[in-house]
Design a protein around this motif. Structure first.
Motif, PDB file in Angstrom:
ATOM      1  N   ALA A   1      52.651 -64.664 -34.863  1.00 12.18           N
ATOM      2  CA  ALA A   1      53.639 -64.319 -35.894  1.00 12.18           C
ATOM      3  C   ALA A   1      53.953 -65.534 -36.758  1.00 12.18           C
ATOM      4  N   GLU A   2      54.059 -66.705 -36.144  1.00 10.05           N
ATOM      5  CA  GLU A   2      54.323 -67.913 -36.919  1.00 10.05           C
ATOM      6  C   GLU A   2      53.140 -68.266 -37.809  1.00 10.05           C
ATOM      7  N   LEU A   3      51.929 -68.116 -37.296  1.00  6.43           N
ATOM      8  CA  LEU A   3      50.739 -68.353 -38.127  1.00  6.43           C
ATOM      9  C   LEU A   3      50.680 -67.362 -39.283  1.00  6.43           C
ATOM     10  N   ALA A   4      51.011 -66.097 -39.018  1.00  8.74           N
ATOM     11  CA  ALA A   4      51.029 -65.089 -40.079  1.00  8.74           C
ATOM     12  C   ALA A   4      52.062 -65.447 -41.144  1.00  8.74           C
ATOM     13  N   ALA A   5      53.226 -65.945 -40.721  1.00  5.72           N
ATOM     14  CA  ALA A   5      54.247 -66.369 -41.686  1.00  5.72           C
ATOM     15  C   ALA A   5      53.731 -67.519 -42.539  1.00  5.72           C
ATOM     16  N   LEU A   6      53.028 -68.451 -41.927  1.00  5.15           N
ATOM     17  CA  LEU A   6      52.463 -69.582 -42.663  1.00  5.15           C
ATOM     18  C   LEU A   6      51.419 -69.112 -43.678  1.00  5.15           C
ATOM     19  N   VAL A   7      50.536 -68.204 -43.266  1.00  3.73           N
ATOM     20  CA  VAL A   7      49.525 -67.661 -44.183  1.00  3.73           C
ATOM     21  C   VAL A   7      50.203 -66.911 -45.321  1.00  3.73           C
ATOM     22  N   PHE A   8      51.257 -66.168 -45.021  1.00  7.19           N
ATOM     23  CA  PHE A   8      51.989 -65.435 -46.048  1.00  7.19           C
ATOM     24  C   PHE A   8      52.630 -66.390 -47.051  1.00  7.19           C
TER      25      PHE A   8
ATOM     26  N   ALA B   1      63.491 -73.045 -52.897  1.00  3.97           N
ATOM     27  CA  ALA B   1      62.510 -72.100 -52.342  1.00  3.97           C
ATOM     28  C   ALA B   1      61.454 -72.852 -51.537  1.00  3.97           C
ATOM     29  N   TYR B   2      61.027 -73.982 -52.045  1.00  5.02           N
ATOM     30  CA  TYR B   2      60.036 -74.799 -51.349  1.00  5.02           C
ATOM     31  C   TYR B   2      60.562 -75.265 -49.995  1.00  5.02           C
ATOM     32  N   LEU B   3      61.769 -75.802 -49.984  1.00  5.27           N
ATOM     33  CA  LEU B   3      62.340 -76.301 -48.730  1.00  5.27           C
ATOM     34  C   LEU B   3      62.514 -75.170 -47.719  1.00  5.27           C
ATOM     35  N   PHE B   4      62.979 -74.017 -48.173  1.00  5.06           N
ATOM     36  CA  PHE B   4      63.146 -72.879 -47.273  1.00  5.06           C
ATOM     37  C   PHE B   4      61.800 -72.467 -46.681  1.00  5.06           C
ATOM     38  N   ALA B   5      60.776 -72.394 -47.517  1.00  2.00           N
ATOM     39  CA  ALA B   5      59.457 -71.979 -47.042  1.00  2.00           C
ATOM     40  C   ALA B   5      58.864 -72.993 -46.063  1.00  2.00           C
ATOM     41  N   MET B   6      59.164 -74.263 -46.263  1.00  2.00           N
ATOM     42  CA  MET B   6      58.639 -75.284 -45.360  1.00  2.00           C
ATOM     43  C   MET B   6      59.407 -75.319 -44.037  1.00  2.00           C
ATOM     44  N   VAL B   7      60.700 -75.050 -44.088  1.00  2.00           N
ATOM     45  CA  VAL B   7      61.524 -75.114 -42.882  1.00  2.00           C
ATOM     46  C   VAL B   7      61.380 -73.847 -42.042  1.00  2.00           C
ATOM     47  N   MET B   8      61.113 -72.732 -42.682  1.00  2.00           N
ATOM     48  CA  MET B   8      61.035 -71.457 -41.972  1.00  2.00           C
ATOM     49  C   MET B   8      60.106 -71.508 -40.752  1.00  2.00           C
ATOM     50  N   PRO B   9      58.871 -71.985 -40.871  1.00  2.00           N
ATOM     51  CA  PRO B   9      58.013 -72.026 -39.686  1.00  2.00           C
ATOM     52  C   PRO B   9      58.503 -72.998 -38.608  1.00  2.00           C
TER      53      PRO B   9
ATOM     54  N   LEU C   1      51.845 -66.504 -51.001  1.00  2.00           N
ATOM     55  CA  LEU C   1      52.896 -66.385 -52.021  1.00  2.00           C
ATOM     56  C   LEU C   1      52.924 -67.595 -52.949  1.00  2.00           C
ATOM     57  N   PHE C   2      52.830 -68.784 -52.378  1.00  2.00           N
ATOM     58  CA  PHE C   2      52.845 -69.988 -53.210  1.00  2.00           C
ATOM     59  C   PHE C   2      51.656 -70.003 -54.163  1.00  2.00           C
ATOM     60  N   THR C   3      50.486 -69.580 -53.695  1.00  2.00           N
ATOM     61  CA  THR C   3      49.301 -69.546 -54.560  1.00  2.00           C
ATOM     62  C   THR C   3      49.453 -68.473 -55.630  1.00  2.00           C
ATOM     63  N   HIS C   4      49.866 -67.289 -55.220  1.00  2.00           N
ATOM     64  CA  HIS C   4      49.985 -66.161 -56.144  1.00  2.00           C
ATOM     65  C   HIS C   4      51.067 -66.386 -57.198  1.00  2.00           C
ATOM     66  N   MET C   5      52.153 -67.051 -56.825  1.00  2.00           N
ATOM     67  CA  MET C   5      53.267 -67.258 -57.745  1.00  2.00           C
ATOM     68  C   MET C   5      53.239 -68.635 -58.413  1.00  2.00           C
ATOM     69  N   ASN C   6      52.131 -69.346 -58.268  1.00  2.00           N
ATOM     70  CA  ASN C   6      51.975 -70.676 -58.876  1.00  2.00           C
ATOM     71  C   ASN C   6      53.055 -71.661 -58.438  1.00  2.00           C
ATOM     72  N   LEU C   7      53.465 -71.603 -57.193  1.00  2.00           N
ATOM     73  CA  LEU C   7      54.466 -72.532 -56.684  1.00  2.00           C
ATOM     74  C   LEU C   7      53.780 -73.674 -55.944  1.00  2.00           C
ATOM     75  N   HIS C   8      52.934 -74.369 -56.641  1.00  2.00           N
ATOM     76  CA  HIS C   8      52.202 -75.488 -56.048  1.00  2.00           C
ATOM     77  C   HIS C   8      52.701 -76.803 -56.637  1.00  2.00           C
ATOM     78  N   TYR C   9      53.970 -76.841 -56.947  1.00  5.77           N
ATOM     79  CA  TYR C   9      54.528 -77.951 -57.693  1.00  5.77           C
ATOM     80  C   TYR C   9      54.966 -79.119 -56.831  1.00  5.77           C
ATOM     81  N   MET C  10      55.161 -78.905 -55.561  1.00  8.76           N
ATOM     82  CA  MET C  10      55.729 -79.938 -54.716  1.00  8.76           C
ATOM     83  C   MET C  10      54.659 -80.702 -53.950  1.00  8.76           C
ATOM     84  N   ASN C  11      53.537 -80.920 -54.567  1.00  9.68           N
ATOM     85  CA  ASN C  11      52.439 -81.583 -53.893  1.00  9.68           C
ATOM     86  C   ASN C  11      52.799 -83.032 -53.589  1.00  9.68           C
ATOM     87  N   LEU C  12      52.736 -83.393 -52.327  1.00  9.15           N
ATOM     88  CA  LEU C  12      53.142 -84.716 -51.869  1.00  9.15           C
ATOM     89  C   LEU C  12      52.326 -85.832 -52.511  1.00  9.15           C
ATOM     90  N   VAL C  13      51.026 -85.632 -52.650  1.00 11.28           N
ATOM     91  CA  VAL C  13      50.162 -86.663 -53.241  1.00 11.28           C
ATOM     92  C   VAL C  13      50.577 -86.950 -54.677  1.00 11.28           C
TER      93      VAL C  13
END
Length: 184
Positions: free
Chosen positions: A105-112, A83-91, A116-128
């Motif tokens: 539209a691309e900026l709106a997709a990025l904000v969306f 899911a992370y890779l798809f969301a990153m590649v989509m834009p 979603l990542f914030t709301h669904m707690n999908l903040h697991y792939m943090n690079l740092v």
């Protein structure tokens, strides 16, 4: 919410690096903004979240904001990688812009995606955190609930490869639901 937002934004660092490399969106060959400004904005979006999170870890340490957690159950969320890779590649998928609406539209997709990542707690792939060899677990704690949220589900960042039931972990509090294991 503040820490989770910056964790999500930090997880998008690879996307911002790719966007900087790809360059400024152009319509009919005309860039929307100056290239140095665009690249600078992309780099700020890479560095700022890491800086905010590092500052929060430092403040939690300085203020002795520690808590002992007793693991009930632990879930490693590496299975969310697709899911992370798809969301990153989509834009990045679209590389031609015919109008300002395409860019919007691309900026709106990025904000969306950020929402979603914030709301669904999908903040697991943090690079740092990944570069620092941390893994992210969702844990259900035993016996205590979070006073602020009323829940006992927490996010734990740790360098451990696995967690056991009833294992005691001393962690710094980054937010009411996000903790990082304290290393002495």
């Amino acid at each position: 919410m503040f820490v989770r937002f910056f964790m999500v934004l930090g997880s998008m660092a690879p996307l911002f690096v790719f966007l900087a490399i790809r360059g400024v969106p152009a319509i009919d060959g005309k860039p929307l903004i100056a290239d140095p400004l665009y690249v600078s904005l992309c780099l700020i979006l890479v560095v700022l979240p890491a800086g905010v999170l590092a500052l929060r870890v430092y403040i939690a340490g300085k203020s002795q904001d520690f808590k002992e957690l007793v693991v009930g159950t632990a879930t490693d969320h590496r299975d969310h990688l697709i899911a992370y890779l798809f969301a990153m590649v989509m834009p990045l998928y679209q590389n031609n812009y015919a109008s300002v609406r395409d860019v919007m539209a691309e900026l709106a997709a990025l904000v969306f995606v950020i929402f979603l990542f914030t709301h669904m707690n999908l903040h697991y792939m943090n690079l740092v955190f990944a570069l620092a060899d941390y893994r992210v677990y969702t844990i259900e704690t035993e016996g205590t609930s979070n006073a602020a949220s009323g829940r006992n589900t927490l996010v734990l960042l740790t360098k451990r490869r696995s967690l056991r039931t009833r294992q005691r972990i001393t962690a710094r509090r980054l937010s009411d639901t996000v903790f990082i294991e304290y290393e002495k």
